[in-house]
Design an enzyme around this catalytic site. Structure first.
Site, mmCIF file in Angstrom:
data_model
loop_
_atom_site.group_PDB
_atom_site.id
_atom_site.type_symbol
_atom_site.label_atom_id
_atom_site.label_comp_id
_atom_site.label_asym_id
_atom_site.label_seq_id
_atom_site.Cartn_x
_atom_site.Cartn_y
_atom_site.Cartn_z
ATOM 1 C CB CYS A 1 -73.591 40.496 -75.185
ATOM 2 S SG CYS A 1 -73.425 38.677 -75.266
ATOM 3 C CG HIS B 1 -69.008 41.575 -75.796
ATOM 4 N ND1 HIS B 1 -69.563 41.810 -74.747
ATOM 5 C CD2 HIS B 1 -69.219 40.101 -75.942
ATOM 6 C CE1 HIS B 1 -70.249 40.967 -74.136
ATOM 7 N NE2 HIS B 1 -70.467 40.027 -74.930
ATOM 8 C CD GLU C 1 -68.655 45.138 -74.057
ATOM 9 O OE1 GLU C 1 -68.747 44.318 -73.479
ATOM 10 O OE2 GLU C 1 -68.906 45.537 -75.156
#
Length: 429
Positions: free
Chosen positions: A88, A225, A227
């Site tokens: 990001c 994302h 994660e």
């Protein structure tokens, strides 16, 4: 256990979920603030540039962080083969630094432009958007440090949350990126089809790109994302395996040549009227740009104004008052129309930066027509005026090209730039 530095700038976030993803995939995460001694960075095995809003996205997302001295150390470590993952805002930093896609000299050759949600010819909207998406691996597992445990064609269902995630580049560079296997992940439908429209492509990225690597495959900029969900674990376990085995790839720079920009005089269309807008309060964006330039070595002061250019065949006498009352072009509680003289043109440069795809102008024009039922303007364009004041005419001559070459004011892929004669916006008509 391999150590991964989680790089944080002022305004970065996502460090908690990033550390959790690194830890659950067998690595040791360590938060690393931008103002620590950069010499400590070399002791880490890999690097993770997290999401958020580094330096509050002033000027544009990622650019101030890309000029931070710590990036020079990360570039040096990347050249040794260490993995660097940017998610990001971290991806925006990697693109603005030139580490991705990795043309010769790390010149800026890509942009992460404002989102463009579109179906066919219909523009649905722009700006921040968050949801879940499917991304499909477009490369063989051993092509990058982040795909070791992902087969070509495999899909990941992961979230995204961004306002400026649209990968753009020159068509010939895009072709080379795809041919060389640097277009690592593409947005796809649940069926696996690559469909270049919203919602499959949530931001309008060229080639449906969701992640792009450097030529060696050890640096990757990714907008969604991974994660934030165990669905993205394979990216991190791949990174761990890469560090353990120390595998590297051919790191020849891309063949694409970045031409030197020609900064020409910029004019306002005949028959147009202008609204240059300044903040009543301190403009922290201009101050941050000024501080960054001074840190690099430029003795310059910086002012910023938003420039609206309005075209119509016949404006009413009260056009400025009428537009002010809509609140769409500026907020009169904190902004004002500023036609003050920038100063001595021998020492002052007025640099006009215009987006090649002016989504803001299109959105405001549509609102003026549909909500306020105004018959004017027929065309509306938004730009940013950067007023750069140097200590002397000689410094203006020698330092202005160098300031512009930092790209702190514009991205050469998604913006056009030119010097504007102040007379073009000082007059009301």
């Amino acid at each position: 256990m391999k150590k991964v530095a989680i790089i944080q700038f002022p305004g970065s976030n996502c460090e908690a979920e990033s550390a959790a993803a690194i830890r659950r995939n067998g690595m040791h995460p360590k938060e690393f603030l931008w103002n620590r001694s950069s010499a400590e960075l070399s002791s880490y095995d890999g690097y993770f540039l997290v999401g958020g809003f580094s330096y509050e996205d002033r000027s544009r997302a990622g650019v101030l962080a890309s000029l931070d001295p710590i990036l020079e150390i990360i570039k040096r470590e990347a050249e040794t083969g260490k993995p660097v993952l940017g998610i990001c805002n971290g991806a925006q930093i990697l693109v603005e630094s030139g580490l991705v896609p990795g043309v010769s000299g790390n010149k800026v050759a890509m942009s992460l432009a404002p989102n463009r949600r579109q179906v066919g010819e219909h523009l649905l909207g722009s700006g921040f958007f968050n949801d879940w998406c499917f991304v499909k691996s477009a490369v063989d597992p051993d092509r990058t440090a982040f795909t070791r445990h992902i087969e070509k064609g495999d899909q990941l269902n992961i979230p995204f949350a961004h306002a400026e995630g649209r990968f753009l580049a020159h068509p010939s560079l895009l072709e080379e990126i795809m041919e060389r296997g640097q277009g690592v992940f593409q947005y796809s439908a649940e069926s696996g089809n690559i469909e270049n429209h919203f919602p499959t492509n949530p931001n309008g990225s060229a080639e449906n790109l969701a992640a792009v690597s450097n030529p060696a495959g050890n640096v990757m900029a990714m907008m969604p994302h991974p994660e934030r969900t165990p669905n993205g674990n394979a990216i991190f376990s791949s990174m761990r395996e890469y560090m353990e085995r120390g595998q590297t790839h051919d790191s020849r720079p891309l063949e694409f040549h970045v031409e030197n920009e020609q900064v020409e005089e910029r004019s306002v269309s005949a028959g147009s009227v202008t609204l240059p807008v300044s903040l009543i309060i301190t403009d922290t964006t201009a101050k941050s740009v000024e501080q960054s330039l001074r840190r690099i070595g430029f003795d310059v002061s910086v002012e910023r104004r938003i420039l609206w250019e309005l075209e119509h065949s016949d404006f009413p006498e009260n056009w400025e008052t009428e537009l002010k009352e809509t609140g769409e072009l500026f907020n009169s509680n904190k902004e004002f129309v500023d036609r003050s003289d920038p100063g001595d043109p021998s020492k002052v440069a007025v640099v006009c930066v215009s987006p090649t795809d002016d989504l803001r102008g299109k959105r405001v024009l549509e609102t003026l027509q549909r909500r306020f039922h105004l018959e004017y303007p027929s065309q509306l364009n938004s730009s940013v005026l950067w007023i750069l004041r140097f200590q002397s005419a000689e410094l203006r001559k020698t330092q202005l090209p160098k300031v512009l070459s930092t790209h702190i004011l514009h991205n050469p892929v998604s913006d056009t730039i030119g010097e504007l004669d102040p007379e073009a916006f000082l007059k009301k008509v």
